[in-house]
Design a protein around this motif. Sequence first.
Motif, PDB file in Angstrom:
ATOM      1  N   THR A 192       0.854  -1.174   0.000  1.00 34.75           N
ATOM      2  CA  THR A 192       0.000   0.000   0.000  1.00 34.75           C
ATOM      3  C   THR A 192       0.896   1.232   0.000  1.00 34.75           C
ATOM      4  N   PRO A 193       0.437   2.371  -0.538  1.00 35.35           N
ATOM      5  CA  PRO A 193       1.275   3.575  -0.535  1.00 35.35           C
ATOM      6  C   PRO A 193       1.765   3.954   0.862  1.00 35.35           C
ATOM      7  N   GLU A 194       0.880   3.796   1.876  1.00 35.12           N
ATOM      8  CA  GLU A 194       1.264   4.148   3.233  1.00 35.12           C
ATOM      9  C   GLU A 194       2.392   3.243   3.739  1.00 35.12           C
ATOM     10  N   SER A 195       2.260   1.937   3.480  1.00 35.92           N
ATOM     11  CA  SER A 195       3.283   0.992   3.927  1.00 35.92           C
ATOM     12  C   SER A 195       4.609   1.247   3.210  1.00 35.92           C
ATOM     13  N   HIS A 196       4.537   1.528   1.931  1.00 34.30           N
ATOM     14  CA  HIS A 196       5.752   1.805   1.166  1.00 34.30           C
ATOM     15  C   HIS A 196       6.468   3.043   1.707  1.00 34.30           C
ATOM     16  N   ASN A 197       5.719   4.104   1.931  1.00 33.62           N
ATOM     17  CA  ASN A 197       6.325   5.345   2.418  1.00 33.62           C
ATOM     18  C   ASN A 197       6.936   5.166   3.804  1.00 33.62           C
ATOM     19  N   LYS A 198       6.240   4.434   4.674  1.00 37.75           N
ATOM     20  CA  LYS A 198       6.767   4.197   6.018  1.00 37.75           C
ATOM     21  C   LYS A 198       8.031   3.346   5.960  1.00 37.75           C
ATOM     22  N   LEU A 199       8.038   2.359   5.075  1.00 42.08           N
ATOM     23  CA  LEU A 199       9.203   1.492   4.953  1.00 42.08           C
ATOM     24  C   LEU A 199      10.421   2.281   4.473  1.00 42.08           C
ATOM     25  N   VAL A 200      10.246   3.094   3.438  1.00 42.76           N
ATOM     26  CA  VAL A 200      11.358   3.883   2.914  1.00 42.76           C
ATOM     27  C   VAL A 200      11.869   4.850   3.972  1.00 42.76           C
ATOM     28  N   ALA A 201      10.951   5.488   4.704  1.00 41.83           N
ATOM     29  CA  ALA A 201      11.366   6.429   5.754  1.00 41.83           C
ATOM     30  C   ALA A 201      12.140   5.708   6.849  1.00 41.83           C
ATOM     31  N   ALA A 202      11.677   4.507   7.244  1.00 42.57           N
ATOM     32  CA  ALA A 202      12.363   3.746   8.289  1.00 42.57           C
ATOM     33  C   ALA A 202      13.746   3.294   7.821  1.00 42.57           C
TER      34      ALA A 202
END
Length: 232
Positions: free
Chosen positions: A141-151
């Motif tokens: 999901t876009p939210e999961s992708h963005n959180k993963l990249v940020a982490a």
Amino acid sequence: MYGCFPNTALLFPQDMDDLRQVTASEYRKKAYVLDKAILADRSAAFRGPYTGPTSRTVAGATALGNVSRWWWEPIRRQVLRFSEVPEEIISRNLEGYGAVDPVEWEGKTAAEIGYTPLKPAGDYKPVVTYISRQKSRRRLTPESHNKLVAALKEKAEKVGFELIVVEAERYTKEEQFAIAGKTTIMLGVHGNGLSHLLWMPATPRSAVIEMFYHGGFARDCEYCAAQLCEIR
């Protein structure tokens, strides 16, 4: 194929017809000698015992049994050299524990088992490569992708590893091979994108992290990650 085995010739039915004509001269019979030949039959592969469980026609050809742990290494090196990867990167799997199975150590020191690394350890940063599939059907999901990249970015700064976020469709094959060739940890969504683990240097700290989403499992892609790791 040609990058890996530059002297290979692929012969198709029309090529065999040409060979038949040039060797069947009325003046003198001739022989056309193939030094080595591999006969590939796709329909036979479908009927083999390995295609059904994996949904991969290539699975039978890679069911090698007991082979040297280094059997894949000449192929990996040839592909990476073809992709103009520096030798010091190609040879990272020879450093320290990389040249032996760490289980053999069982807590002993190198001196106790009489082991000398084939290559001294380098001072480069570990490389974590995230293969993004956000433009494909099988994705986070876009939210999961963005959180993963940020982490991952946050951890890269704290821990000190190099982070590469790859959208494979933006790169040439050679560029993709080069990235995989220096990757320490590869992660991505379940799918063919993880096949590039074949070009990673095999070391005790090398790892592949495969992510799933509900309803997104494809049986044939299981072969690309889990079973390709065993092939290596």
